[in-house]
Scaffold this motif. Structure first.
Motif, PDB file in Angstrom:
ATOM      1  N   GLY A 208      93.294  47.376  19.372  1.00  0.00           N
ATOM      2  CA  GLY A 208      92.576  46.326  20.084  1.00  0.00           C
ATOM      3  C   GLY A 208      93.512  45.365  20.779  1.00  0.00           C
ATOM      4  O   GLY A 208      94.724  45.611  20.894  1.00  0.00           O
ATOM      5  N   ARG A 209      92.942  44.223  21.208  1.00  0.00           N
ATOM      6  CA  ARG A 209      93.691  43.219  21.947  1.00  0.00           C
ATOM      7  C   ARG A 209      94.907  42.730  21.160  1.00  0.00           C
ATOM      8  O   ARG A 209      95.884  42.268  21.733  1.00  0.00           O
ATOM      9  CB  ARG A 209      92.777  42.032  22.276  1.00  0.00           C
ATOM     10  N   GLY A 210      94.837  42.855  19.833  1.00  0.00           N
ATOM     11  CA  GLY A 210      95.947  42.432  18.983  1.00  0.00           C
ATOM     12  C   GLY A 210      97.250  43.157  19.288  1.00  0.00           C
ATOM     13  O   GLY A 210      98.327  42.666  18.941  1.00  0.00           O
ATOM     14  N   ALA A 233      90.357  52.965  21.602  1.00  0.00           N
ATOM     15  CA  ALA A 233      90.710  51.604  22.008  1.00  0.00           C
ATOM     16  C   ALA A 233      89.459  50.753  22.110  1.00  0.00           C
ATOM     17  O   ALA A 233      88.351  51.274  22.303  1.00  0.00           O
ATOM     18  CB  ALA A 233      91.409  51.639  23.366  1.00  0.00           C
ATOM     19  N   SER A 234      89.637  49.450  21.941  1.00  0.00           N
ATOM     20  CA  SER A 234      88.504  48.536  22.155  1.00  0.00           C
ATOM     21  C   SER A 234      88.385  48.290  23.659  1.00  0.00           C
ATOM     22  O   SER A 234      89.293  48.598  24.437  1.00  0.00           O
ATOM     23  CB  SER A 234      88.743  47.214  21.433  1.00  0.00           C
ATOM     24  N   ARG A 235      87.277  47.684  24.033  1.00  0.00           N
ATOM     25  CA  ARG A 235      87.062  47.429  25.461  1.00  0.00           C
ATOM     26  C   ARG A 235      88.059  46.405  25.996  1.00  0.00           C
ATOM     27  O   ARG A 235      88.433  46.454  27.166  1.00  0.00           O
ATOM     28  CB  ARG A 235      85.629  46.952  25.680  1.00  0.00           C
ATOM     29  N   GLN A 251      79.728  50.548  22.214  1.00  0.00           N
ATOM     30  CA  GLN A 251      78.418  50.618  22.869  1.00  0.00           C
ATOM     31  C   GLN A 251      78.498  51.193  24.281  1.00  0.00           C
ATOM     32  O   GLN A 251      77.659  51.994  24.676  1.00  0.00           O
ATOM     33  CB  GLN A 251      77.857  49.199  22.935  1.00  0.00           C
ATOM     34  N   THR A 252      79.495  50.766  25.033  1.00  0.00           N
ATOM     35  CA  THR A 252      79.631  51.265  26.406  1.00  0.00           C
ATOM     36  C   THR A 252      80.784  52.263  26.516  1.00  0.00           C
ATOM     37  O   THR A 252      81.262  52.550  27.607  1.00  0.00           O
ATOM     38  CB  THR A 252      79.831  50.088  27.390  1.00  0.00           C
ATOM     39  N   GLY A 253      81.222  52.772  25.372  1.00  0.00           N
ATOM     40  CA  GLY A 253      82.275  53.784  25.351  1.00  0.00           C
ATOM     41  C   GLY A 253      81.814  54.974  24.530  1.00  0.00           C
ATOM     42  O   GLY A 253      80.630  55.302  24.499  1.00  0.00           O
ATOM     43  N   ILE A 266      91.722  44.833  16.002  1.00  0.00           N
ATOM     44  CA  ILE A 266      90.371  44.825  16.597  1.00  0.00           C
ATOM     45  C   ILE A 266      89.524  43.853  15.776  1.00  0.00           C
ATOM     46  O   ILE A 266      89.508  43.941  14.534  1.00  0.00           O
ATOM     47  CB  ILE A 266      89.753  46.250  16.560  1.00  0.00           C
ATOM     48  N   SER A 267      88.792  42.955  16.457  1.00  0.00           N
ATOM     49  CA  SER A 267      88.053  41.931  15.711  1.00  0.00           C
ATOM     50  C   SER A 267      86.795  42.473  15.041  1.00  0.00           C
ATOM     51  O   SER A 267      86.365  41.957  14.015  1.00  0.00           O
ATOM     52  CB  SER A 267      87.683  40.770  16.644  1.00  0.00           C
ATOM     53  N   GLY A 268      86.179  43.510  15.641  1.00  0.00           N
ATOM     54  CA  GLY A 268      84.969  44.070  15.039  1.00  0.00           C
ATOM     55  C   GLY A 268      83.700  43.524  15.664  1.00  0.00           C
ATOM     56  O   GLY A 268      82.683  43.343  14.985  1.00  0.00           O
ATOM     57  N   ILE A 270      80.197  43.382  17.641  1.00  0.00           N
ATOM     58  CA  ILE A 270      79.056  44.284  17.418  1.00  0.00           C
ATOM     59  C   ILE A 270      79.066  45.464  18.384  1.00  0.00           C
ATOM     60  O   ILE A 270      78.710  46.586  18.022  1.00  0.00           O
ATOM     61  CB  ILE A 270      77.716  43.506  17.476  1.00  0.00           C
ATOM     62  N   GLN A 271      79.557  45.215  19.625  1.00  0.00           N
ATOM     63  CA  GLN A 271      79.571  46.314  20.602  1.00  0.00           C
ATOM     64  C   GLN A 271      80.618  47.365  20.236  1.00  0.00           C
ATOM     65  O   GLN A 271      80.472  48.525  20.580  1.00  0.00           O
ATOM     66  CB  GLN A 271      79.866  45.784  22.005  1.00  0.00           C
ATOM     67  N   HIS A 272      81.682  46.961  19.557  1.00  0.00           N
ATOM     68  CA  HIS A 272      82.670  47.949  19.106  1.00  0.00           C
ATOM     69  C   HIS A 272      82.109  48.683  17.880  1.00  0.00           C
ATOM     70  O   HIS A 272      82.152  49.916  17.808  1.00  0.00           O
ATOM     71  CB  HIS A 272      83.999  47.275  18.761  1.00  0.00           C
ATOM     72  N   ILE A 285      93.189  46.721  10.035  1.00  0.00           N
ATOM     73  CA  ILE A 285      94.445  45.966   9.941  1.00  0.00           C
ATOM     74  C   ILE A 285      94.314  44.810  10.927  1.00  0.00           C
ATOM     75  O   ILE A 285      94.130  45.022  12.130  1.00  0.00           O
ATOM     76  CB  ILE A 285      95.661  46.853  10.299  1.00  0.00           C
ATOM     77  N   ASN A 286      94.368  43.590  10.401  1.00  0.00           N
ATOM     78  CA  ASN A 286      94.165  42.421  11.256  1.00  0.00           C
ATOM     79  C   ASN A 286      94.864  41.223  10.626  1.00  0.00           C
ATOM     80  O   ASN A 286      94.871  41.085   9.397  1.00  0.00           O
ATOM     81  CB  ASN A 286      92.659  42.144  11.385  1.00  0.00           C
ATOM     82  N   LYS A 287      95.441  40.355  11.447  1.00  0.00           N
ATOM     83  CA  LYS A 287      96.179  39.228  10.867  1.00  0.00           C
ATOM     84  C   LYS A 287      95.250  38.079  10.473  1.00  0.00           C
ATOM     85  O   LYS A 287      95.667  37.167   9.758  1.00  0.00           O
ATOM     86  CB  LYS A 287      97.266  38.738  11.836  1.00  0.00           C
TER      87      LYS A 287
END
Ligand SMILES: Cc1cc2nc3c(=O)[nH]c(=O)nc-3n(C[C@H](O)[C@H](O)[C@H](O)COP(=O)(O)OP(=O)(O)OC[C@H]3O[C@@H](n4cnc5c(N)ncnc54)[C@H](O)[C@@H]3O)c2cc1C
Length: 321
Positions: A208-210, A233-235, A251-253, A266-268, A270-272, A285-287
């Motif tokens: 994700g953006r991270g 990958a996330s959007r 959702q759109t992938g 990745i934050s999680g 709803i669309q992901h 895995i997220n900080k």
């Protein structure tokens, strides 16, 4: 026992795994008959028999590769009229869902998409399990009109071997002019590389953006390659141009349902979540310990991905020897 039609997905005579998953579901509902479009059925029939196919209807017509999805819907509609099956199961792929919709219109039937399981209800009619609102709600649905048409998500059902006769029966088919309205003019084979297909992979590692940048995202590819996984990958990542759009999950992938899904940075949202919620095991895995992904992950690791992921990759490589 009533017939249940299963539309085969195949390439170069190889039966795709999702077809075996559909056969496993079909077996619960009746006697599975596969519908095979185009050439290659002789090579595929034995495999279909190993997973319970009693019959294989083969329509070996060039119309299936020369035109888009309309001929397959037309063929299924004629088989529905002819065989009066208890249900029609198709793969919940982009093509499969379009065929399902067209078939529903042609036969005046109800259609259920994104099913992650199909079982026989008390009256024997198929009951489909569908996750909704990004997986927050699971509904069990039945079709009340016409022939139940169900599109089942790839990887959602484990294929179970079950001997069947797989008797091959040729079906003559010529697409109508209406079904030939959209023709295929060129085929470009997507670069596949060494990694498994995202929607069929047993393990998916998504970033994700991270990951911070195109360069930072490479850390995801390294972990995926160590695990023999597909990359997702996330959007946020695909919109930023750090990774191609075809690998977007959500959702759109793409919708994925692997045995193991790793969400890194990745934050999680709803669309992901909508595209990976039905993964068997989810590792995040997220900080940020408050990231929403931890609410539905099976395992969570709070830490900086640039610290954690290289160690994880090294450890996987070491264990592989
Ligand atoms: C109509 C619509 C459709 C959409 N469809 C999709 C879709 O299909 N797929 C999709 O993914 N999104 C989709 N979105 C976007 C979605 O709402 C989110 O914006 C997106 O999923 C966020 O991506 P992200 O989690 O990568 O980024 P962010 O939400 O910004 O999260 C980044 C995460 O990385 C963590 N992080 C940062 N640095 C590090 C580090 N060094 N180490 C570890 N963790 C770190 C942060 O704590 C944060 O949790 C859609 C939105 C809309 C409105």
């Amino acid at each position: 026992m009533a017939e249940v039609l299963v539309l085969a997905e195949h390439a170069d005579g190889e039966v795709k795994k999702v077809t075996l998953e559909l056969l496993t579901a079909a077996k619960r509902l009746g006697s599975p008959s596969v519908v095979w479009t185009g050439p290659g059925a002789d090579a595929g029939a034995a495999r279909l028999g190993e997973y319970g196919a009693e019959k294989v209807y083969v329509a070996d017509s060039p119309d299936f590769s020369g035109y888009v999805v309309a001929p397959a819907a037309e063929l299924l509609a004629s088989l529905v009229a002819d065989k009066a099956p208890a249900a029609v199961l198709v793969a919940g792929t982009t093509e499969g869902k379009e065929i399902a919709g067209r078939l529903a219109i042609k036969t005046g039937s109800g259609v259920l998409t994104d099913a992650v399981n199909v079982v026989a209800g008390d009256d024997g009619a198929p009951v489909a399990e569908q996750p909704n609102f990004g997986g927050a709600i699971t509904v069990h649905s039945v079709v009340r009109q016409g022939t139940p048409i169900i599109a089942v998500r790839p990887n959602a059902i484990s294929p179970e071997a079950a001997a069947g006769a797989a008797a091959v029966e040729a079906v003559s088919f010529a697409a109508s002019d209406a079904a030939k309205a959209a023709a295929v003019t060129e085929r470009v084979v997507a670069e596949k590389g060494e990694r498994p297909d995202l929607t069929e992979a047993q393990i998916v590692v998504s970033g994700g953006r991270g990951t911070g940048s195109e360069e930072g995202f490479k850390i995801i590819e390294k972990l995926a390659d160590a695990l023999g996984a597909a990359v997702g990958a996330s959007r946020a990542v695909t919109d930023a141009g750090w990774y191609p759009h075809q690998f977007q999950v959500g959702q759109t992938g793409k919708t994925v349902s692997p045995q193991l899904y790793m969400a890194v940075g990745i934050s999680g949202a709803i669309q992901h979540r909508a595209g990976m919620q039905t993964s068997k095991t989810i590792v995040a895995i997220n900080k940020d310990p408050e990231a929403p992904i931890f609410e539905f992950a099976d395992y969570g690791l709070v830490g900086d991905l640039f610290n954690v992921v290289p160690q994880l990759t090294d450890e996987v490589e070491k264990r592989k020897g």
